[in-house]
Write a protein that holds these residues in place. Sequence first.
Motif, PDB file in Angstrom:
ATOM      1  N   ARG A 121     -41.909 -23.629  16.264  1.00  0.00           N
ATOM      2  CA  ARG A 121     -42.693 -24.268  15.440  1.00  0.00           C
ATOM      3  C   ARG A 121     -43.455 -25.902  15.301  1.00  0.00           C
ATOM      4  NH1 ARG A 121     -43.331 -26.041  10.350  1.00  0.00           N
ATOM      5  NH2 ARG A 121     -41.579 -25.483  10.342  1.00  0.00           N
ATOM      6  N   ARG A 122     -44.383 -26.698  15.915  1.00  0.00           N
ATOM      7  CA  ARG A 122     -43.917 -28.086  16.520  1.00  0.00           C
ATOM      8  C   ARG A 122     -45.212 -28.639  14.586  1.00  0.00           C
ATOM      9  NH1 ARG A 122     -47.635 -29.626  21.520  1.00  0.00           N
ATOM     10  NH2 ARG A 122     -49.503 -29.189  20.622  1.00  0.00           N
ATOM     11  N   GLY A 123     -43.750 -29.679  14.833  1.00  0.00           N
ATOM     12  CA  GLY A 123     -44.349 -30.631  13.965  1.00  0.00           C
ATOM     13  C   GLY A 123     -45.865 -31.160  14.014  1.00  0.00           C
ATOM     14  N   ARG A 124     -46.258 -31.646  14.757  1.00  0.00           N
ATOM     15  CA  ARG A 124     -46.746 -32.245  14.976  1.00  0.00           C
ATOM     16  C   ARG A 124     -48.542 -31.719  14.867  1.00  0.00           C
ATOM     17  NH1 ARG A 124     -47.636 -34.052  21.497  1.00  0.00           N
ATOM     18  NH2 ARG A 124     -45.285 -33.575  21.274  1.00  0.00           N
ATOM     19  N   ASP A 125     -48.722 -30.627  14.895  1.00  0.00           N
ATOM     20  CA  ASP A 125     -49.904 -29.981  14.612  1.00  0.00           C
ATOM     21  C   ASP A 125     -50.175 -27.896  14.318  1.00  0.00           C
ATOM     22  OD1 ASP A 125     -48.794 -28.334  16.668  1.00  0.00           O
ATOM     23  OD2 ASP A 125     -50.264 -28.874  18.226  1.00  0.00           O
ATOM     24  N   ASN A 126     -48.535 -27.909  13.857  1.00  0.00           N
ATOM     25  CA  ASN A 126     -48.009 -26.790  13.668  1.00  0.00           C
ATOM     26  C   ASN A 126     -48.066 -25.422  13.776  1.00  0.00           C
ATOM     27  OD1 ASN A 126     -46.443 -26.077  10.818  1.00  0.00           O
ATOM     28  ND2 ASN A 126     -48.478 -25.270  10.119  1.00  0.00           N
ATOM     29  N   SER A 127     -48.210 -25.635  15.033  1.00  0.00           N
ATOM     30  CA  SER A 127     -48.965 -25.086  16.753  1.00  0.00           C
ATOM     31  C   SER A 127     -47.769 -23.940  17.164  1.00  0.00           C
ATOM     32  CB  SER A 127     -50.037 -25.510  17.302  1.00  0.00           C
ATOM     33  OG  SER A 127     -48.953 -25.749  18.202  1.00  0.00           O
ATOM     34  N   VAL A 128     -47.907 -22.465  17.176  1.00  0.00           N
ATOM     35  CA  VAL A 128     -46.979 -21.739  17.898  1.00  0.00           C
ATOM     36  C   VAL A 128     -46.815 -22.042  19.362  1.00  0.00           C
ATOM     37  CG1 VAL A 128     -45.266 -19.512  17.080  1.00  0.00           C
ATOM     38  CG2 VAL A 128     -46.160 -20.639  15.387  1.00  0.00           C
ATOM     39  N   ARG A 129     -45.799 -21.753  20.197  1.00  0.00           N
ATOM     40  CA  ARG A 129     -45.347 -21.916  21.226  1.00  0.00           C
ATOM     41  C   ARG A 129     -43.968 -21.402  21.962  1.00  0.00           C
ATOM     42  NH1 ARG A 129     -48.774 -27.500  23.959  1.00  0.00           N
ATOM     43  NH2 ARG A 129     -50.932 -27.050  22.602  1.00  0.00           N
TER      44      ARG A 129
END
Length: 321
Positions: A162-170
């Motif tokens: 889960r990325r901190g900048r946009d909360n998206s999961v990759r």
Amino acid sequence: MRSDRLLSILLLLQTRGQLPAAELAERLEVSVRTIMRDVEALSSAGVPVYTVRGPQGGIALLPGYRTDVTGLTADESRALFVLMSGSAHADLGLGPALGSALRKVMAALPAPHRPDADLTSRRILIDPVRWRGIPGPSQPGPDFAAFQQAVFADRRLRLRYRRGRDNSVRTYTLDPYGLVNKAGVWYLVADHRGEPRLFRTDRAQSATALAEPVQRRPGQELADVWEILRRRIDDIPAPLAVTVRVRDETLPLFLRFHAADLAPGDPSPEESGWTRLELRFRSLYAAQPLLSFGPDVEVLAPDNLRRLLADTAAAITALYA
């Protein structure tokens, strides 16, 4: 275990000189009678240990006697080589001394433990300095064992993150260099498609060590890659100047969280029980955590940050009215 206790007695006497039996018993959490039995066992094994009677007496080793550390277990050997960041020792003028000390310890280790100790020194790094604007210690996450497995077995890692900048999961396939503990927060240092990247382990949705061997860039070690990534973050400018005043009784706690945000210059004590501080933040958003100190911290400038905090406080008040 008794063998561990015997080694502990030996090392304590070697480093501290003569010690009273009662102090040894207290340190090792056993009775004085047990200590005396252990001393007899050491003497029977050929260790030149003896007792001195009287008020100033105790237990001592024959002057000049030394021992090595071959009693260390595998885990103890690895623990010795979990290093602080090189800059911490350099700041104290102890960089060369640290390298010399570790070489001596490595030479004294039992031969079977040396590979694990050396690997630990190249895969784990401790950096005690907190980053500006980053919260304090956190739990490493439920899949932390998978991170360790990939790091120590030199295998690639499949990571849902889960990325901190946009909360998206990759999802990423990574080539790990090692793990860094930055002021209580664990990070994975790894290459993604040949480029160095940093991942907080507590943001992992899942982590799996793959069967594929790791594919690191030649000549790159954890300390080298970490230094590049650390500078990318530390060198981000903090253009927002903020003046605050902090209640004196809250100042120690405030500095624990915001020491990295302090601008150059000394604090300015005020007669009314407050201390004025100059801070630097990267943005208004980064300065919002100041509100968590409630009425113990007042922002004096800039005005737009004061309005932002006032609006936020009003919204909270309305929510709980």
